[in-house]
Design a protein around this motif. Structure first.
Motif, short mmCIF file in Angstrom:
data_model
loop_
_atom_site.label_atom_id
_atom_site.label_comp_id
_atom_site.label_asym_id
_atom_site.label_seq_id
_atom_site.Cartn_x
_atom_site.Cartn_y
_atom_site.Cartn_z
N ASN A 106 24.82 9.69 74.58
CA ASN A 106 23.61 9.45 75.21
C ASN A 106 22.77 8.22 75.18
O ASN A 106 22.96 7.51 74.21
CB ASN A 106 22.62 10.64 75.37
N GLY A 107 21.77 7.97 75.96
CA GLY A 107 21.06 6.59 75.59
C GLY A 107 20.08 6.82 74.39
O GLY A 107 19.83 5.70 73.80
N THR A 108 19.70 7.62 73.89
CA THR A 108 19.02 7.76 72.91
C THR A 108 19.67 7.65 71.53
O THR A 108 19.37 6.68 70.71
CB THR A 108 18.05 9.14 72.80
N LEU A 127 20.36 3.79 71.30
CA LEU A 127 19.39 3.21 70.43
C LEU A 127 19.29 3.42 69.05
O LEU A 127 19.21 2.47 68.22
CB LEU A 127 17.92 3.74 71.14
N THR A 173 7.33 2.76 78.04
CA THR A 173 8.53 3.34 78.04
C THR A 173 8.75 4.74 78.05
O THR A 173 7.63 5.64 77.86
CB THR A 173 9.32 2.60 76.80
N PHE A 174 9.98 5.15 78.27
CA PHE A 174 10.36 6.58 78.17
C PHE A 174 10.21 6.83 76.71
O PHE A 174 10.78 6.01 75.99
CB PHE A 174 11.49 6.88 78.70
N ALA A 222 11.81 8.38 74.73
CA ALA A 222 13.01 8.21 74.03
C ALA A 222 13.16 6.91 73.11
O ALA A 222 13.67 7.21 71.85
CB ALA A 222 14.24 8.42 74.67
N THR A 223 12.68 6.13 73.44
CA THR A 223 12.64 4.71 72.77
C THR A 223 11.96 4.84 71.22
O THR A 223 12.65 4.25 70.33
CB THR A 223 12.10 3.37 73.70
N VAL A 247 12.25 -3.08 75.99
CA VAL A 247 12.55 -2.25 77.23
C VAL A 247 12.45 -2.74 78.56
O VAL A 247 11.37 -3.65 78.97
CB VAL A 247 11.57 -0.84 77.26
N ASP A 302 16.49 -2.05 75.41
CA ASP A 302 16.81 -0.73 75.96
C ASP A 302 16.91 -1.02 77.48
O ASP A 302 15.89 -1.12 78.10
CB ASP A 302 15.68 0.10 75.55
N ALA A 358 18.32 1.23 79.71
CA ALA A 358 18.61 2.54 80.19
C ALA A 358 18.44 2.63 81.73
O ALA A 358 18.88 3.30 82.51
CB ALA A 358 17.68 3.72 79.63
N GLN A 359 17.26 1.78 82.31
CA GLN A 359 17.04 1.70 83.59
C GLN A 359 17.33 0.32 84.52
O GLN A 359 17.01 0.02 85.49
CB GLN A 359 15.35 1.87 83.56
N SER A 417 21.82 4.46 79.23
CA SER A 417 21.63 5.60 79.39
C SER A 417 22.36 6.04 80.53
O SER A 417 22.20 5.23 81.61
CB SER A 417 20.51 6.37 79.57
N TYR A 461 22.52 9.15 82.01
CA TYR A 461 21.88 10.33 82.54
C TYR A 461 21.86 10.44 83.97
O TYR A 461 21.91 9.30 84.63
CB TYR A 461 20.40 10.27 81.99
N LYS A 491 20.09 7.97 86.37
CA LYS A 491 19.89 6.46 86.25
C LYS A 491 20.57 5.86 87.36
O LYS A 491 21.57 6.21 88.19
CB LYS A 491 20.58 6.29 84.75
C1 LIG Z 1 16.61 7.73 80.10
C2 LIG Z 1 15.93 6.57 79.13
C3 LIG Z 1 16.40 6.55 77.74
C4 LIG Z 1 17.32 7.98 77.08
O1 LIG Z 1 18.41 8.13 77.66
P1 LIG Z 1 19.02 9.85 77.27
O2 LIG Z 1 20.43 9.31 77.91
O3 LIG Z 1 18.36 10.83 77.95
O4 LIG Z 1 19.02 10.00 76.01
C5 LIG Z 1 15.84 5.88 76.88
N1 LIG Z 1 14.92 4.92 77.24
C6 LIG Z 1 14.67 4.69 78.53
C7 LIG Z 1 13.91 3.50 78.91
C8 LIG Z 1 15.28 5.64 79.39
O5 LIG Z 1 14.71 5.49 80.87
#
Ligand SMILES: *Cc1c(COP(=O)(O)O)cnc(C)c1O
Length: 366
Positions: free
Chosen positions: A59-61, A64, A85-86, A88-89, A132, A158, A160-161, A182, A184, A187
Motif C-alpha cells: 500500500n501507499g503508506t 513511504l 497532506t493526507f 498517512a504521510t 507531497v 509522496d 500517491a495523488q 498508492s 488505493y 486514486k
Molecule cells: C492515499 C494516500 C496515502 C496512503 O496510501 P494508502 O495506500 O492508503 O496507504 C499517502 N499519502 C497520500 C498523499 C495519499 O493521498
C-alpha cells in the motif's frame, strides 16, 4: 446528481469481463503473490513515470515507510513534512519511530513552501524531507532538491495523488528521488484493493526494498523486514487499468480546464494558478474561499442541488489531535485546510457534467 467519483464507469462491463478472465487464469496457475503481472507492472510503470526501477508493495503508506528505512531513518530522527497532506504521510514517519516537523505551505496551492523548508532545516536537525504532490499538483522539486542537497538530506516524494502529474515536462518519478504511489481504489490509478509502489534509481535501493518487503529474505538473516508484498490479483488489475491511465488523466485535465474557465467568472472562487492546468494530475480539483464559513455555505448550496463536493482535508496535520504537539511552521497550512474544497473530479466527467457544476456554482451567492 453528479457524483464526486464514479466507480461504475471506471469498472464498466468491459473491464470487469477482462478482469475476470485474468483472475481465472491466476487461480488456475495458483500464482497468488509476486507473479508475472507484478514484474510486468513494475517494468511498465517505471517506464511510464520516467524512473529506472519500480517495486510494488502492499500500500501507499508502506511505500513511504519503506522509503524512510531505505534512507536509514531511525528512531528519534526528525523528518520534515508539509502541513497539508493526507495523514498517512505523517503516520509513516511515526511508524518508523521518527519525529515529524511541519513545513508550511504555499497559501494558494497547499504545496510545501521552499522558504519554510529552508528555515525548518536551519532550526532542526532534519534527516529527510517527505515532499507531497498534494491533489496531484507537482511540488517545486527542483528548488526543494537544491535546498536538500545543500543540507545533505534525501527527499522522498509522496506521489500517491500524482500519477499523471509533470515537472518541467517530465513525469513525477523522474527526479531521481525515491517516489511513492498508492493504488488505493480512489486514486487516479487504482487497484481493486490495496497496493502501492516505490520508484528508485539504483539496484542497491531496489535490493533493499526487495528485502524489507518480504521478511528480510535474501539477506542471510541480517535484515529484519516485514510483509509488504503486493498480491498478484492487484498487480494484474493494475496492468489492465494502466492501459487507460494516460487517456483518463487527459480527461481529468480537460474537465479541470473547463472548471477553471467557467469559475473564473466569479471572484468568490479562488482558483489555482493557471500554470497547474498543464502539470497537475487533478486527483482533486481544489477551490479556495476567503473564510471557512463561506466554504461551508458553498458546500451546503451544492449539496442541495445534488452535487458532491468534498473537503480534502478539513485539518492541517498540526490540527490533528494525535499530531498537534509536534513542532514546525503551520500558519498558512491551518488557514488553507479550513478554506479549501474539492469539486467532483474523475475521468468520466462530460462537458454536460462540468457545465452543470459550473452553472450551480455560479448561482451561489455569498
Ligand atoms: C492515499 C494516500 C496515502 C496512503 O496510501 P494508502 O495506500 O492508503 O496507504 C499517502 N499519502 C497520500 C498523499 C495519499 O493521498
Amino acid at each position: 446528481m453528479i457524483k464526486y467519483i464514479d466507480f461504475d464507469s471506471l469498472h464498466n462491463e468491459n473491464l470487469r469481463t477482462e478482469a475476470l478472465e485474468i483472475f481465472s487464469e491466476i487461480m488456475k496457475n495458483n500464482s497468488f503473490v509476486d507473479g508475472p503481472y507484478n514484474k510486468q507492472f513494475e517494468n511498465d510503470f517505471a517506464k511510464l513515470q520516467g524512473a529506472k526501477i519500480c517495486r510494488l508493495v502492499a500500500n501507499g503508506t508502506d511505500a513511504l515507510e519503506i522509503s524512510l528505512l531505505v534512507h536509514g531513518i531511525e528512531r528519534g530522527d526528525h523528518v520534515a513534512v508539509p502541513g497539508i497532506t493526507f495523514y498517512a504521510t505523517a503516520e509513516a514517519i511515526l511508524n518508523v519511530g521518527a519525529v515529524p516537523v511541519f513545513v508550511d505551505v504555499d497559501p494558494e496551492t497547499g504545496l510545501a513552501c521552499p522558504e519554510s523548508f529552508k528555515k525548518i532545516c536551519d532550526r532542526f536537525e532534519i534527516k529527510a524531507f517527505m515532499s507531497v504532490h498534494i491533489y496531484g499538483l507537482p511540488a517545486d522539486i527542483p528548488t526543494l532538491n537544491k535546498i536538500a542537497v545543500e543540507k545533505d538530506i534525501p527527499v522522498i516524494e509522496d506521489a500517491a495523488q500524482a500519477c499523471g502529474a509533470f515537472i518541467n515536462g517530465k513525469p513525477i518519478g523522474a527526479s531521481g528521488n525515491l517516489t511513492t504511489f498508492s493504488f488505493y481504489p480512489t486514486k487516479n490509478l487504482g487497484a481493486m484493493g490495496d497496493a502501492g509502489a516505490i520508484l528508485c534509481e539504483t539496484e542497491e535501493q531496489a535490493h533493499k526494498i526487495d528485502q524489507i518487503r518480504n521478511h528480510g529474505r535474501g539477506s542471510d538473516g541480517k535484515v529484519m523486514g516485514r510483509n509488504s508484498r503486493c498480491d498478484h490479483f492487484q498487480a494484474a488489475v493494475l496492468c489492465l487499468k494502466m492501459k487507460q491511465i494516460e487517456a483518463q488523466n487527459d480527461q481529468r485535465k480537460a474537465a479541470a480546464k473547463r472548471y477553471h474557465e467557467g469559475l473564473s467568472r466569479n471572484e468568490i472562487f479562488k482558483l489555482l494558478p493557471s500554470k497547474y492546468l498543464e502539470t497537475s494530475s487533478f486527483h482533486i480539483y481544489p477551490i479556495r474561499f476567503e473564510t471557512s464559513e463561506l466554504r461551508q455555505k458553498f458546500q451546503d448550496h451544492m449539496k442541495e442541488v445534488g452535487i458532491g463536493t468534498s473537503n480534502f482535508y478539513m485539518k492541517a496535520l498540526s490540527q490533528e489531535p494525535a499530531l498537534s504537539h509536534f513542532q514546525g511552521e503551520k500558519e498558512n497550512a491551518e488557514k488553507f485546510a479550513t478554506t479549501v474544497a474539492g469539486l467532483p473530479m474523475h475521468a468520466f466527467l462530460t462537458e454536460e457534467h462540468t457545465n452543470e457544476v459550473i452553472q450551480h456554482a455560479l448561482s451561489f451567492k455569498a
